[in-house]
Design a protein around this motif. Structure first.
Motif, PDB file in Angstrom:
ATOM      1  N   TYR A   5     -68.050 -78.272  32.070  1.00 19.28           N
ATOM      2  CA  TYR A   5     -67.579 -79.530  31.501  1.00 19.28           C
ATOM      3  C   TYR A   5     -68.582 -80.147  30.530  1.00 19.28           C
ATOM      4  O   TYR A   5     -68.191 -80.829  29.589  1.00 19.28           O
ATOM      5  N   ALA A   6     -69.847 -79.894  30.747  1.00 26.66           N
ATOM      6  CA  ALA A   6     -70.846 -80.364  29.779  1.00 26.66           C
ATOM      7  C   ALA A   6     -70.642 -79.662  28.436  1.00 26.66           C
ATOM      8  O   ALA A   6     -70.726 -80.283  27.376  1.00 26.66           O
ATOM      9  N   VAL A   7     -70.330 -78.359  28.474  1.00 23.86           N
ATOM     10  CA  VAL A   7     -70.085 -77.605  27.232  1.00 23.86           C
ATOM     11  C   VAL A   7     -68.794 -78.093  26.574  1.00 23.86           C
ATOM     12  O   VAL A   7     -68.766 -78.339  25.358  1.00 23.86           O
ATOM     13  N   LEU A   8     -67.732 -78.243  27.356  1.00 22.54           N
ATOM     14  CA  LEU A   8     -66.469 -78.720  26.781  1.00 22.54           C
ATOM     15  C   LEU A   8     -66.653 -80.105  26.153  1.00 22.54           C
ATOM     16  O   LEU A   8     -66.154 -80.373  25.058  1.00 22.54           O
ATOM     17  N   ALA A   9     -67.384 -80.987  26.840  1.00 25.22           N
ATOM     18  CA  ALA A   9     -67.620 -82.334  26.301  1.00 25.22           C
ATOM     19  C   ALA A   9     -68.428 -82.270  25.010  1.00 25.22           C
ATOM     20  O   ALA A   9     -68.156 -83.013  24.059  1.00 25.22           O
ATOM     21  N   ALA A  10     -69.406 -81.365  24.941  1.00 25.97           N
ATOM     22  CA  ALA A  10     -70.205 -81.231  23.716  1.00 25.97           C
ATOM     23  C   ALA A  10     -69.330 -80.768  22.553  1.00 25.97           C
ATOM     24  O   ALA A  10     -69.547 -81.175  21.405  1.00 25.97           O
ATOM     25  N   LEU A  11     -68.330 -79.949  22.839  1.00 23.42           N
ATOM     26  CA  LEU A  11     -67.452 -79.454  21.776  1.00 23.42           C
ATOM     27  C   LEU A  11     -66.452 -80.504  21.290  1.00 23.42           C
ATOM     28  O   LEU A  11     -65.767 -80.278  20.297  1.00 23.42           O
ATOM     29  N   LEU A  12     -66.395 -81.648  21.951  1.00 21.36           N
ATOM     30  CA  LEU A  12     -65.565 -82.743  21.431  1.00 21.36           C
ATOM     31  C   LEU A  12     -66.065 -83.209  20.068  1.00 21.36           C
ATOM     32  O   LEU A  12     -65.306 -83.773  19.285  1.00 21.36           O
TER      33      LEU A  12
END
Length: 187
Positions: A5-12
């Motif tokens: 989820y940290a990676v997905l959030a960074a890709l926002l």
């Protein structure tokens, strides 16, 4: 919580290469989530296999080709669901320095002072980095303007948490150093 989820959030923030994401982790997410580049690249592979992100190859002439990653709609849905789910457990502190302080009685007080001063220097450095990120995010706007007008405020709100954490660390270090000085034998 997983690194997922940290990676997905960074890709926002938009499309990014693995290298760019590792820099985001070093600067923007370091105040609450750490990851090594190796962990990050493994997670990118898993997320791509799960269909939560997609990768495209960008050909480069004098450098190796690079992969650029973006969120898929499935990744956005998963991230939205995650964002509204209560955390599994409250935050816990796992800090080796606190164990050392717990065990300090009978140890060399000068060595303890040095450890605290190192933490203080580390916190000052992180706070300075966070302030640079803050200035970049604000880009000349006041905090009120930014929070009212920015498309995304999540990164700023988490940055505020990181700043508060390091300010609290500095206050704790100052208090501990004062106590150690007061307890020092007269010499």
């Amino acid at each position: 919580m997983s690194l997922k989820y940290a990676v997905l959030a960074a890709l926002l923030e938009g499309e990014a290469s693995g290298y760019e994401l590792s820099k985001v982790f070093d600067v923007s997410l370091a105040n609450f989530w750490a990851a090594t580049p190796q962990q990050l690249y493994r997670e990118l592979e898993r997320l791509a296999q799960d269909g939560l992100i997609e990768a495209r190859v960008v050909r480069q002439e004098r450098r190796p080709d690079k992969r650029m990653f973006t969120l898929t709609e499935a990744g956005r849905r998963d991230l939205r669901a995650f964002a509204v789910t209560p955390p599994r457990r409250p935050t816990v502190i796992r800090d080796e320095l606190l164990i050392k302080i717990q065990a300090m009685d009978g140890a060399d007080p000068e060595a303890t002072r040095v450890l605290i001063e190192e933490r203080e220097a580390w916190s000052r450095g992180k706070l300075a980095r966070y302030e640079r990120v803050r200035e970049r995010l604000l880009a000349g706007r006041s905090e009120e303007e930014y929070l009212r007008e920015a498309d995304r405020i999540g990164p700023y709100l988490t940055l505020m948490g990181g700043i508060a954490f390091e300010e609290e660390n500095l206050g704790w270090c100052a208090r501990v150093l004062t106590i150690l000085k007061q307890r020092a034998p007269l010499g």
